[in-house]
Structures are given as C-alpha cells and as structure tokens.
Motif scaffolding. Structure first.
Motif, PDB file in Angstrom:
ATOM      1  N   ASN A   1     -36.203 -50.282  -8.529  1.00 18.17           N
ATOM      2  CA  ASN A   1     -36.574 -50.235  -7.119  1.00 18.17           C
ATOM      3  C   ASN A   1     -36.238 -48.827  -6.620  1.00 18.17           C
ATOM      4  N   GLN A   2     -37.240 -48.002  -6.376  1.00 20.83           N
ATOM      5  CA  GLN A   2     -37.019 -46.594  -6.050  1.00 20.83           C
ATOM      6  C   GLN A   2     -36.290 -46.407  -4.716  1.00 20.83           C
ATOM      7  N   THR A   3     -36.497 -47.299  -3.776  1.00 24.03           N
ATOM      8  CA  THR A   3     -35.785 -47.217  -2.503  1.00 24.03           C
ATOM      9  C   THR A   3     -34.290 -47.419  -2.729  1.00 24.03           C
ATOM     10  N   GLU A   4     -33.960 -48.369  -3.570  1.00 21.71           N
ATOM     11  CA  GLU A   4     -32.555 -48.625  -3.899  1.00 21.71           C
ATOM     12  C   GLU A   4     -31.949 -47.455  -4.682  1.00 21.71           C
ATOM     13  N   VAL A   5     -32.716 -46.884  -5.576  1.00 17.93           N
ATOM     14  CA  VAL A   5     -32.243 -45.744  -6.375  1.00 17.93           C
ATOM     15  C   VAL A   5     -31.913 -44.567  -5.457  1.00 17.93           C
ATOM     16  N   ARG A   6     -32.809 -44.276  -4.500  1.00 18.77           N
ATOM     17  CA  ARG A   6     -32.558 -43.171  -3.557  1.00 18.77           C
ATOM     18  C   ARG A   6     -31.365 -43.474  -2.661  1.00 18.77           C
ATOM     19  N   ALA A   7     -31.212 -44.729  -2.237  1.00 21.18           N
ATOM     20  CA  ALA A   7     -30.077 -45.112  -1.391  1.00 21.18           C
ATOM     21  C   ALA A   7     -28.761 -44.965  -2.153  1.00 21.18           C
ATOM     22  N   ASN A   8     -28.758 -45.348  -3.421  1.00 21.46           N
ATOM     23  CA  ASN A   8     -27.554 -45.191  -4.240  1.00 21.46           C
ATOM     24  C   ASN A   8     -27.204 -43.722  -4.427  1.00 21.46           C
ATOM     25  N   LYS A   9     -28.211 -42.886  -4.627  1.00 24.37           N
ATOM     26  CA  LYS A   9     -27.979 -41.442  -4.784  1.00 24.37           C
ATOM     27  C   LYS A   9     -27.397 -40.862  -3.509  1.00 24.37           C
ATOM     28  N   LYS A  10     -27.946 -41.274  -2.371  1.00 23.83           N
ATOM     29  CA  LYS A  10     -27.453 -40.779  -1.089  1.00 23.83           C
ATOM     30  C   LYS A  10     -26.011 -41.199  -0.859  1.00 23.83           C
ATOM     31  N   ALA A  11     -25.669 -42.444  -1.186  1.00 23.20           N
ATOM     32  CA  ALA A  11     -24.298 -42.934  -1.028  1.00 23.20           C
ATOM     33  C   ALA A  11     -23.347 -42.213  -1.979  1.00 23.20           C
ATOM     34  N   CYS A  12     -23.786 -41.984  -3.203  1.00 27.93           N
ATOM     35  CA  CYS A  12     -22.955 -41.283  -4.184  1.00 27.93           C
ATOM     36  C   CYS A  12     -22.685 -39.851  -3.729  1.00 27.93           C
ATOM     37  N   ASP A  13     -23.716 -39.154  -3.264  1.00 25.94           N
ATOM     38  CA  ASP A  13     -23.533 -37.784  -2.792  1.00 25.94           C
ATOM     39  C   ASP A  13     -22.623 -37.736  -1.569  1.00 25.94           C
ATOM     40  N   ALA A  14     -22.757 -38.705  -0.685  1.00 24.00           N
ATOM     41  CA  ALA A  14     -21.880 -38.750   0.483  1.00 24.00           C
ATOM     42  C   ALA A  14     -20.427 -38.973   0.069  1.00 24.00           C
ATOM     43  N   ALA A  15     -20.203 -39.815  -0.936  1.00 27.64           N
ATOM     44  CA  ALA A  15     -18.848 -40.064  -1.427  1.00 27.64           C
ATOM     45  C   ALA A  15     -18.259 -38.809  -2.066  1.00 27.64           C
ATOM     46  N   CYS A  16     -19.093 -37.988  -2.655  1.00 30.31           N
ATOM     47  CA  CYS A  16     -18.634 -36.739  -3.272  1.00 30.31           C
ATOM     48  C   CYS A  16     -18.432 -35.628  -2.242  1.00 30.31           C
ATOM     49  N   GLY A  17     -18.935 -35.834  -1.042  1.00 34.17           N
ATOM     50  CA  GLY A  17     -18.848 -34.799  -0.018  1.00 34.17           C
ATOM     51  C   GLY A  17     -20.001 -33.817  -0.082  1.00 34.17           C
ATOM     52  N   CYS A  18     -21.111 -34.247  -0.659  1.00 33.98           N
ATOM     53  CA  CYS A  18     -22.297 -33.392  -0.815  1.00 33.98           C
ATOM     54  C   CYS A  18     -23.536 -34.064  -0.239  1.00 33.98           C
ATOM     55  N   PRO A  19     -23.530 -34.475   1.023  1.00 36.21           N
ATOM     56  CA  PRO A  19     -24.704 -35.174   1.557  1.00 36.21           C
ATOM     57  C   PRO A  19     -25.946 -34.296   1.613  1.00 36.21           C
ATOM     58  N   GLN A  20     -25.789 -32.983   1.591  1.00 35.00           N
ATOM     59  CA  GLN A  20     -26.951 -32.088   1.635  1.00 35.00           C
ATOM     60  C   GLN A  20     -27.770 -32.158   0.365  1.00 35.00           C
ATOM     61  N   ASN A  21     -27.241 -32.729  -0.709  1.00 35.07           N
ATOM     62  CA  ASN A  21     -27.999 -32.830  -1.950  1.00 35.07           C
ATOM     63  C   ASN A  21     -29.103 -33.880  -1.877  1.00 35.07           C
ATOM     64  N   THR A  22     -29.101 -34.760  -0.888  1.00 36.94           N
ATOM     65  CA  THR A  22     -30.122 -35.810  -0.796  1.00 36.94           C
ATOM     66  C   THR A  22     -30.975 -35.682   0.465  1.00 36.94           C
TER      67      THR A  22
END
Length: 79
Positions: A55-76
């Motif tokens: 599910n590509q929407t879920e994949v993008r949401a997981n990437k956004k959450a992961c980047d936010a947890a790393c402190g890199c929200p600008q990556n998504t």
C-alpha cells in the motif's frame, strides 16, 4: 573598506559551517547518527516501495514517521 571585507569573510565562514550541524544527508551516514537513522528510513522505504502488493500510501506515511523520529522531516517533503 576593511570593515566590509571582515563582515563578508565572517558571513562566508558561517555559511559554510552551519549546514554541517543540521545534516540529514544519507550519504554522510558513516559518521553521523542522525544520517544513519535517515539512511535506515530511506532503505526501508525503497525496499517496501518496490513491493508489488504494498500500500503506497502506508509506505509513504511510514517513511514520513520514520524521518520525523530521526529528526529529518525535510527528507519527506516531496514524497
């Protein structure tokens, strides 16, 4: 004239140094913990994105959450 030369030099040095402190570039992952975390997010995103049944929407949401947890929200921002 001397005052302007000193100010220009100071601004150039500050401009070169400041991006090094806030770096979420996945290519710098050997020495930076934040970049290592962002690299893991990117690797997982690419692996799941290529999965035919994902599910590509879920994949993008997981990437956004992961980047936010790393402190890199600008990556998504563009995904």
């Amino acid at each position: 004239m001397n005052k302007y030369a000193i100010m220009t030099a100071a601004l150039l040095v500050a401009g070169m140094i400041s991006p090094a402190f806030a770096d979420c570039d996945v290519h710098n992952a050997d020495e930076d913990k934040q970049a290592k975390c962002a690299e893991k997010c990117e690797d997982e995103y690419l692996a799941r994105k290529m999965n035919y049944g994902a599910n590509q929407t879920e994949v993008r949401a997981n990437k956004k959450a992961c980047d936010a947890a790393c402190g890199c929200p600008q990556n998504t921002k563009d995904q």
